[in-house]
Design a protein around this motif. Structure first.
Motif: not given
Lengths: 287, 315
Positions: A170-184, A233-246
């Motif tokens: 439920w909160l995953i979209d909000a969580i994605i907002q707060g995660l770093p988006t840089d390549k490293t 790898y820019t914003g990679f974390i968000g992209k992966v977690l978005e798979w679970f964004s029901l």
């Protein structure tokens, strides 16, 4: 499989769980219908469906916590697993039983649009779209609950874990907002992801070579990806977690739009978790 | 009928079943004997397809449980240690469900359910919720469950646990009569149960088979000496002296006096000589009448303890 469905349906309604599910579900739909459509004088029923999505957080654990956990605890799984039926028909039977209770309850709510239709013309196709979305969404969450119920033999643990998982979804979209988006960060996350998958494989097979191979292949793929196009790898974390964004995929349905991609997404999501539940059951016999 | 080859089950470092092999012939009642935690239940769970073996294989009627699990499961009825019952169902509903998952259908289903309920004597509780039944009835419902679908093989894990003495005898008789049509494997740590019902016994300890034979052979093989216990009216010292002089007697030991002016004596002889007659004449000549005489055959308890101790010493 029919026998399993029948048995599960009976056990929903010979215990409290079925009634609690139906009652709480109908209470909240009724409440929101009254507030939104009757008192708010709005003809938009899909808004009601969208605003009661939160009810799944509570209703799905009620529906799924018992499914496998209780069998394991009472050792009745011994009967099922030593009978000439496949693991697939056990799990799919249980899943369908839970979905049937959900759909049966959902069918009661048709009465609300019917009430509205006595007062004017309704956009039925939009409402149908809303219902299909709501059904697919609920079924996907039930699959998650079923999977968690196969992991543990304690109903309460299953319920709490399901609630927590659904809350995170439920909160995953909000969580994605707060995660770093840089390549490293993206690369570190990709490595962790590969390590995580390798660890799961190791615990499932106890084979260090297979797990090591998967980790190695993962790292090679990550490096290759970086050489070909570092921008992935820019914003990679968000992209992966978005798979679970029901929830974000529900927006179309809220507008009454039937689009293919969220339908396919929800069906795939459900199938994946039903499949994982079957594998989980299979794995228990090997551990 | 059942073929078990080099079966091994490991839980991490712990070896629950260690490389065991045995066969069961059609129509045989095999007793699986061992202390708690010996690996009996694990072996049965593997045979019924509930868990998988780490190594080795198990065949029922030539079909491998791993390769065609559904086929094998059709041939096996399993009563686990804790009967897998759904408390919220009535006995009838439960047996109906079991018939469904064991693919017994239509007219046949009703008939077989009636027949089985009759056999295990649960007809009078058919409409009651299982959770309200007594332990004895629950156990019998569990047994009924195993018999549904008329499987060729019945695997019963401690079937008489928790029953009262009368029920135990009933269940034993039932198992004996089932043995005419079914191949049965029965586990127990209660020894008389195995000795009354089973034709052959496998003794298992710490995951390994330590003995496998008929009861007769087991007691023969282990009890090399033949022991007699006799009660003689006469003074202890003199009686012992007379008995010691009989040809073939190897060992004499007094058990003290249990009746006034008598003495109980254990006499051991070589297995090839029957000393009962010479003993009678010798004591008769000395005017010490024998009031009682019986052989002390090895009980299953003796065999069991002896086998397990022998195994310990061998290590």
């Amino acid at each position: 499989m029919l026998a399993v469905i029948k048995k599960e349906l009976r056990s929903y309604f010979t215990s409290m769980t079925g009634y609690i599910f139906v009652a709480s579900f109908l209470f909240f739909t009724g409440l929101f219908f009254t507030l939104n459509n009757l008192l708010g004088a709005s003809p938009d029923f899909n808004r009601v469906l969208a605003s009661i999505l939160f009810i799944f957080l509570l209703a799905v654990p009620i529906l799924t916590m018992r499914l496998m956990a209780e069998e394991t605890k009472q050792k009745t799984d011994q009967l099922l697993l030593t009978s000439p039926i496949t693991l697939t028909s056990i799990i799919v039977g249980k899943y369908l039983a839970a979905v049937i209770v959900f759909v049966g309850t959902l069918a009661f709510t048709i009465i609300y649009p019917l009430i509205m239709s006595t007062m004017g013309k309704l956009a039925w196709s939009e409402i149908l779209g809303g219902y299909i979305g709501f059904f697919l969404f609920g079924s996907a969450l039930i699959a998650v609950g079923l999977f968690i119920s196969t992991i543990t033999e304690n109903q309460v643990v299953a319920a709490v874990a399901t609630f927590t998982t659904l809350l995170i979804l439920w909160l995953i979209d909000a969580i994605i907002q707060g995660l770093p988006t840089d390549k490293t960060a993206g690369i570190i996350f990709a490595v962790l992801l590969a390590a995580g998958i390798a660890a799961i494989i190791y615990f499932a097979t106890r084979n260090i070579y297979v797990a090591g191979g998967i980790l190695g292949a993962g790292i090679i793929a990550i490096v290759a990806g970086y050489i070909v196009n570092p921008e992935i790898y820019t914003g990679f974390i968000g992209k992966v977690l978005e798979w679970f964004s029901l929830y974000s995929r529900y927006e179309d349905f809220e507008l009454g739009v039937l689009s293919l991609s969220p339908i396919v997404y929800y069906i795939t999501f459900s199938s994946a978790f039903v499949f994982l539940s079957i594998r989980m059951l299979e794995k228990k016999r090997w551990s | 009928m059942i073929q078990v080859e080099n079966l091994t089950k490991r839980y991490g470092q712990h070896v629950a079943v260690d490389n065991i092999s045995f066969t069961v012939k059609p129509g045989e009642i095999l007793g699986f004997l061992g202390p708690n935690g010996a690996g009996k239940t694990t072996t049965m769970n593997i045979l019924t397809g509930y868990i998988s073996a780490t190594e080795g294989r198990a065949l029922v009627n030539g079909v491998d449980i791993l390769e065609e699990p559904e086929e094998v499961k059709k041939m096996i009825g399993y009563l686990p240690e804790f009967p897998p019952l759904y408390g919220e169902m009535t006995v009838m509903e439960y047996l109906d469900f079991v018939s469904d998952i064991k693919q017994v259908s239509g007219q046949q289903k009703k008939q077989s359910m009636e027949k089985i309920m009759d056999l295990v004597k649960i007809g009078d509780v058919r409409g009651r919720l299982i959770k309200n039944l007594s332990k004895g009835y629950k156990q019998r419902v569990g047994l009924a469950q195993a018999m549904i679908g008329n499987p060729q093989v019945l695997i019963l894990d401690e079937p008489t646990v928790g029953l009262d003495p009368k029920q135990i005898i009933e269940i034993r008789n039932l198992i004996s009569s089932l043995g005419k049509e079914h191949t049965i494997i029965l586990s127990s740590h209660i020894l008389p149960e195995v000795s009354t019902v089973c034709e052959r016994v496998i003794i298992i300890n710490k995951g390994r088979i330590v003995a496998s034979d008929t009861l007769e052979n087991l007691s023969k093989g282990l009890g090399e000496e033949t022991k007699l216990i006799i009660r003689v009216a006469g003074p202890e010292k003199h009686v012992i002296k007379v008995i010691s002089e009989v040809h073939g007697v190897k060992f004499v030991e007094s058990q003290g006096s249990k009746e006034k002016d008598t003495v109980d004596i254990v006499v051991e002889s070589s297995p090839d000589i029957d000393i009962r007659k010479p003993l009678f004449y010798a004591l008769s000549r000395a005017s010490y009448p024998i009031l009682m005489m019986r052989t002390m055959g090895l009980t299953l308890e003796d065999i069991f303890l002896q086998v397990i101790t022998e195994e310990k010493e061998a290590r």
